[in-house]
Scaffold this active site. Structure first.
Site, mmCIF file in Angstrom:
data_model
loop_
_atom_site.group_PDB
_atom_site.id
_atom_site.type_symbol
_atom_site.label_atom_id
_atom_site.label_comp_id
_atom_site.label_asym_id
_atom_site.label_seq_id
_atom_site.Cartn_x
_atom_site.Cartn_y
_atom_site.Cartn_z
ATOM 1 C CD GLU A 37 -12.827 -29.334 -10.311
ATOM 2 O OE1 GLU A 37 -13.698 -30.158 -9.969
ATOM 3 O OE2 GLU A 37 -11.638 -29.628 -10.540
ATOM 4 C CD GLN A 38 -22.367 -28.125 -11.519
ATOM 5 O OE1 GLN A 38 -22.379 -27.068 -12.139
ATOM 6 N NE2 GLN A 38 -23.044 -28.300 -10.400
#
Length: 868
Positions: A342-343
């Site tokens: 997850e960015q």
């Protein structure tokens, strides 16, 4: 020399780039015009083949300076395929909007020449009885899956850069990788959603970019780009397989069974970067502990890649690896190591956050780094990954053999459509299923060969068998997503459990052909279609659109058919030959085509006199009106919920429905609609004029169908029913305070995370026609409960007083739901309001309660008869 090699040697890179781009690079904001080297800081320019155009040379702009549309992604990857022997691009399907779905394979030219041989060798890992492949000669398989949520867009850009690096890379490391790995890339799992988001961001970008989070570029309009065409969250569809995109990619997944699969996501702008392992509390007890331990091994490679960039990250705090519905956990059920990354999202070119500005190129670079680190880690840990996959399938067979149930039996002769649906699902998952060899009765339910099938527990896919047929394993409240995902209760599927595996019939390798069309005498008094068949609603949809007049039997009857007799249940469709606009032969042809297309038998009846039960001229055989349905879609509406109804009508039934924006309701002529559907959402800002217009419409004969929060709102506005029951306050705890550090976990355990609750359905009510048993499971996703309406005959579905809870439900919410009404009909003037406590077609696979939704729309004028 291969054709691809000839093209590469004959076309200078500069000339090729100019020819493809057709123009100089589009001017980009200086701060965002990242050079290609920004994304590959460890690579020297000599490490990249100049004959392979970088994405910016092909596209005409720097990656990260704008959002790349899906057609451009496809065009660039196909260009790489044209130029290089390292890459193969295959179109595996189309989205609902017609965009191509791709499977991209990157490996060495030598491996490309023997892909089928490698695939078969790798497949042996899933078969404990097969000779195992030599790890030194068999490449490890890495799946890089990008963009399942369409507006988490950094991953799609990263897919282009990652493919470019692997194809153009000439370093010793890349060469070694490609010899030892087959990289399976799904560049955009959700093309429709991606283009919705890309077009939005591109349409509202500025130069220079505006970083204010309130700027329109950062605030997508309904329905946003997260979901697909029908507003489906594709990251929750791996187990149920309701969507075309999922169906296509699962075929590829099962062909290769990746040893490592990375699912690329984005999260809130104020965060950093997340990768697994997940917290131990969010692990599934169905899966081997070794699977989760390998997350820690891969995490070392992910951490090193982000350390080298100086990027902040964290692990082990949230997100789960519990449910087979996710793209990061489904691989774990197949011996792979699934990883969610997850960015923090820029949701636009650049956005302000507490820690500073988050820029689109920066988010892309982190995704590229973890993707390449995944390949690096898989190559280095190849032998361990092979052992994990082999052991996962071997222990699945052993656990299945020891399980308390040796086999599961399913099938209902009155509902062949649901049986075929279940068989199709099992086969897509590669689950072993057999014909039932001999009749068996389990808990009073009879199962017979030809209409029932058996699934043994002792098989490599035992863990998925458990996920489909058995209750979800118990969990704490901290699980990130839904804590109940079992398919059988959602389907309302009758399942028999056997302690020992009986003799098995022939293995089923394809879904049996549907038996449909008219059977019976050429000259028919009427035609009957049993509503208990899952696909009978498709027959009704087709006939109504042909202008055929259809009645429904509100009581069961038995009729003579071809020298025998057939029993028909409540809701059975009755089409009389008399009184139609079509001639007798045309009517028969119309009924035959509709039933054949649906895979449902329509019985030609020679007489209106029944052998038992009501006759066809009874007042209990009532005319149905052709519905004209409006679905309210727009700001404030829960897109995934209304999308489920849209999908049911459009894809399952082929029935048209008007999509109305909330702003249209006050001024639109509503009188032409028979039903209006309000999914969950926020309606408190609707004007009193809009509420008054709805009230007038209902009282004039309309049927308003509401879910969850919309039901609560409708009751509060006096449109239907008594005020909602207030939630019972939790008992005060002895301690006056709790440690702040426990706050997140404590609050998580107080929420409803998606559960299946046992309920009782009045199957004599037209809202529940088609159900064959009173026992029913309902999805409970909200804290909304319904109080009984005054008409005691209209509280159709009630949650049990001591409900069986499949999944995690806090005690306070369990008490609140226990004994409450889940589905009811409230009469209002000449019309009615149908209230559901939750979305009855939840995530498009709750077929059991979806029947109630369809009944509410097609039986709308028969749901609440006036008192007599």
């Amino acid at each position: 020399m291969s054709i691809k090699s000839w093209i590469r040697s004959a076309a200078p890179a500069a000339l090729l780039a100019a020819a493809v781009a057709g123009a100089t690079l589009v001017a980009a904001p200086a701060a965002l015009a990242a050079p290609i080297g920004y994304y590959f800081p460890q690579a020297a320019s000599a490490d990249l083949d100049p004959a392979i155009p970088a994405p910016e040379a092909f596209l005409g702009y720097s990656i990260g300076s704008q959002y790349t549309r899906h057609d451009q992604v496809v065009a660039y990857l196909k260009e790489l395929d044209r130029l290089s022997d390292r890459i193969t691009v295959e179109e595996i399907g189309r989205t609902y909007e017609g965009r191509p779905l791709l499977a991209v394979i990157v490996t060495s030219p030598a491996n490309q020449g023997r892909l089928e041989e490698l695939r078969k060798a790798h497949a042996a890992l899933a078969d404990p009885s097969a000779p195992q492949p030599d790890p030194a000669k068999t490449p490890v398989v890495v799946g890089l899956y990008y963009g399942v949520h369409g507006n988490e867009t950094s991953s799609g850009e990263a897919a282009l850069l990652t493919a470019y690096y692997l194809v153009a890379g000439r370093s010793a490391e890349v060469t070694e990788w490609l010899d030892k790995v087959v990289i399976l890339i799904d560049p955009v799992q959700n093309p429709d959603g991606r283009d919705r988001a890309a077009n939005w961001h591109n349409a509202w970008k500025s130069n220079p970019p505006v970083s204010d989070p309130l700027d329109k570029e950062h605030v997508e309009a309904f329905p946003m780009g997260r979901t697909n065409h029908y507003f489906t969250d594709l990251n929750r569809d791996w187990l149920a397989i309701t969507q075309a995109e999922t169906r296509a990619k699962l075929k590829v997944f099962h062909r290769w069974l990746p040893n490592v699969q990375i699912d690329f996501h984005e999260m809130g702008t104020g965060s950093t970067y997340y990768f697994e392992p997940s917290p131990a509390s969010m692990e599934s007890p169905l899966l081997p502990k070794a699977s989760y331990e390998f997350n820690k091994v891969l995490a070392r490679y992910h951490a090193k890649s982000l350390d080298d960039l100086g990027s902040l990250y964290y692990t082990g705090e949230n997100y789960d690896n519990f449910s087979a519905v996710y793209g990061s956990t489904y691989p774990d059920f197949h011996g792979g190591v699934g990883v969610t990354v997850e960015q923090a999202s820029s949701r636009g070119l650049v956005q302000d956050a507490a820690g500073g500005k988050v820029e689109f190129p920066f988010t892309i670079r982190n995704q590229v780094a973890t993707g390449l680190a995944s390949v690096r880690g898989a190559v280095a840990e190849r032998e361990g990954l092979f052992k994990l996959q082999r052991d996962t399938f071997r222990t699945a067979v052993e656990e299945g053999r020891r399980y308390k149930y040796g086999a599961f039996v399913f099938g209902d002769p009155a509902d062949p459509g649901l049986s075929r649906q279940t068989l199709d699902l099992l086969l897509q998952h590669g689950i072993e299923v057999h014909a039932l060899a001999a009749p068996v009765t389990i808990d009073g339910q009879a199962y017979a060969p030809g209409s029932a099938w058996i699934v043994p527990s002792a098989q490599p896919q035992f863990r998925l068998v458990h996920s489909i047929f058995e209750p979800t394993p118990p969990t704490k409240g901290g699980v990130y997503g839904s804590t109940s995902y079992a398919i059988a209760p959602a389907y309302n599927l009758a399942v028999g459990r056997l302690s020992k595996t009986p003799a098995l019939g022939a293995a089923v390798t394809q879904v049996p052909a549907a038996v449909g069309g008219v059977v019976g005498p050429e000259t028919a008094y009427a035609y009957a279609v049993d509503w208990r068949d899952l696909n009978a609603a498709k027959v009704l949809s087709s006939l109504l659109q042909r202008g055929v007049k259809v009645r429904a039997a509100f009581d069961p009857f038995t009729a003579g058919v071809q020298g025998g007799q057939t029993a028909f249940g409540r809701g059975t469709l009755v089409v009389t030959t008399a009184g139609q606009s079509l001639a007798a032969a045309e009517l028969r042809a119309a009924v035959d085509k509709a039933s054949r297309d649906a895979g449902v038998v329509a019985y030609a009846l020679a007489s209106g006199r029944s052998l038992s039960g009501v006759d066809l001229g009874s007042e209990s055989v009532r005319p149905l009106r052709t519905p004209r349905i409006a679905l309210v879609m727009g700001e404030g509406v829960n897109a995934t919920e209304i999308g489920s109804t849209w999908f049911s009508l459009s894809e399952r039934l082929g029935f048209p429905a008007t999509k109305l924006d909330p702003a249209q309701l006050r001024r639109a002529p509503l009188g032409g609609y028979t039903s209006i559907v309000l999914a969950g959402g926020r309606y408190d800002d609707w004007s009193e004029d809009t509420v008054a217009a709805l009230r007038r419409w209902v009282q004039s004969g309309g049927s308003l169908v509401t879910f969850g929060a919309a039901s609560k709102w409708a009751v509060a506005k006096g449109l239907a029913g008594p005020p909602p029951k207030a939630a019972e306050p939790e008992a005060a705890k002895a301690e006056e305070r709790q440690d702040f550090a426990q706050r997140r976990d404590a609050l998580a355990e107080k929420r409803s995370a998606g559960n299946a609750l046992s309920a009782d359905a009045d199957i004599t009510h037209p809202l529940a026609f088609g159900l064959t048993r009173r026992a029913l499971f309902v999805n409970k996703e909200t804290d909304v409960t319904l109080s009984p309406v005054a008409d005691a005959f209209s509280n159709v579905v009630r949650i049990d007083a001591q409900p069986v809870v499949n999944g995690y439900l806090p005690e306070a919410l369990r008490k609140q739901a226990a004994g409450s009404v889940w589905a009811q009909v409230a009469r209002s003037g000449e019309g009615n309001v149908v209230l559901f406590a939750d979305d009855p077609a939840h995530r498009k696979y709750w077929l059991g309660t979806e029947r109630l939704l369809l009944n509410s729309l097609f039986f709308s004028n028969q749901l609440a008869p006036s008192a007599r």
